[in-house]
Design an enzyme around this catalytic site. Structure first.
Site, PDB file in Angstrom:
ATOM      1  N   THR A  23      45.350  40.643  34.648  1.00  0.00           N
ATOM      2  CA  THR A  23      44.580  41.581  35.476  1.00  0.00           C
ATOM      3  C   THR A  23      44.238  42.279  34.175  1.00  0.00           C
ATOM      4  OG1 THR A  23      44.563  43.081  37.329  1.00  0.00           O
ATOM      5  CG2 THR A  23      46.660  43.013  36.073  1.00  0.00           C
ATOM      6  N   CYS A  29      46.689  51.859  39.541  1.00  0.00           N
ATOM      7  CA  CYS A  29      47.033  50.397  40.100  1.00  0.00           C
ATOM      8  C   CYS A  29      48.478  50.070  39.463  1.00  0.00           C
ATOM      9  CB  CYS A  29      46.030  49.612  40.338  1.00  0.00           C
ATOM     10  SG  CYS A  29      44.806  49.984  41.233  1.00  0.00           S
ATOM     11  N   HIS A  46      48.013  42.876  41.942  1.00  0.00           N
ATOM     12  CA  HIS A  46      47.521  44.152  41.518  1.00  0.00           C
ATOM     13  C   HIS A  46      47.350  44.938  42.730  1.00  0.00           C
ATOM     14  CE1 HIS A  46      44.182  45.929  38.679  1.00  0.00           C
ATOM     15  NE2 HIS A  46      44.471  46.601  39.503  1.00  0.00           N
TER      16      HIS A  46
END
Length: 160
Positions: A23, A29, A46
């Site tokens: 990711t 996040c 995520h």
């Protein structure tokens, strides 16, 4: 090697030894990374928000830690995980700290706390973290050896 991209509010799980779950662009996040080393099974979410109460639509379990952790565990078990699962957390930066009121808890910190709470509830120990700060990160989880590589323009690279 197969590279699997995990986007915002997304997840993936794999049992293929050559798989890399990745990711990019983590800010506030948090990437929740789970691994059963004995079975060679791993998963990543995520997560975007710390709680389902903060989202308008409640149909995406990868959006929050409270729903992402059970989802990842269920999928890992389906792929053959049977042993002890360990977790690593990456992200949760305060990207706009100057805009917060003094003493205010930012979304990044809240995402970190919610992720830790969801993992504790599931009985999963956190064995590595690269969280907080005020910079973005990208993550590459190598199932072959369980290595979690964290890359950042500001902080360089490190392995969890």
């Amino acid at each position: 090697m197969s590279l699997v991209h995990v986007r915002v509010a997304d997840w993936a799980a794999a049992a293929e030894r050559g798989a890399v779950l990745a990711t990019v662009g983590l800010g506030s996040c948090v990437a929740i990374i789970l691994h059963d080393a004995r079975a060679g099974v791993g998963a990543m979410a995520h997560v975007l928000l710390p709680s389902r109460t903060l989202t308008r639509r409640d149909d995406n379990p990868a959006k929050t830690p409270e729903t992402a952790v059970p989802l990842l565990l269920e999928e890992m078990r389906r792929l053959g995980a049977r042993g002890s699962v360990e977790a690593r957390l990456v992200g949760g930066a305060s990207m706009f700290a100057g805009l917060l009121p003094s003493g205010g808890l930012n979304v990044g910190e809240r995402n970190i706390e919610a992720s830790r709470a969801a993992l504790q509830l599931a009985g999963i120990p956190v064995v590595g973290e690269d969280v907080g700060g005020d910079y973005g990160r990208s993550v590459y989880f190598h199932l072959a050896d369980g290595r979690v590589e964290v890359r950042s323009l500001r902080a360089g690279s490190r392995v969890l």
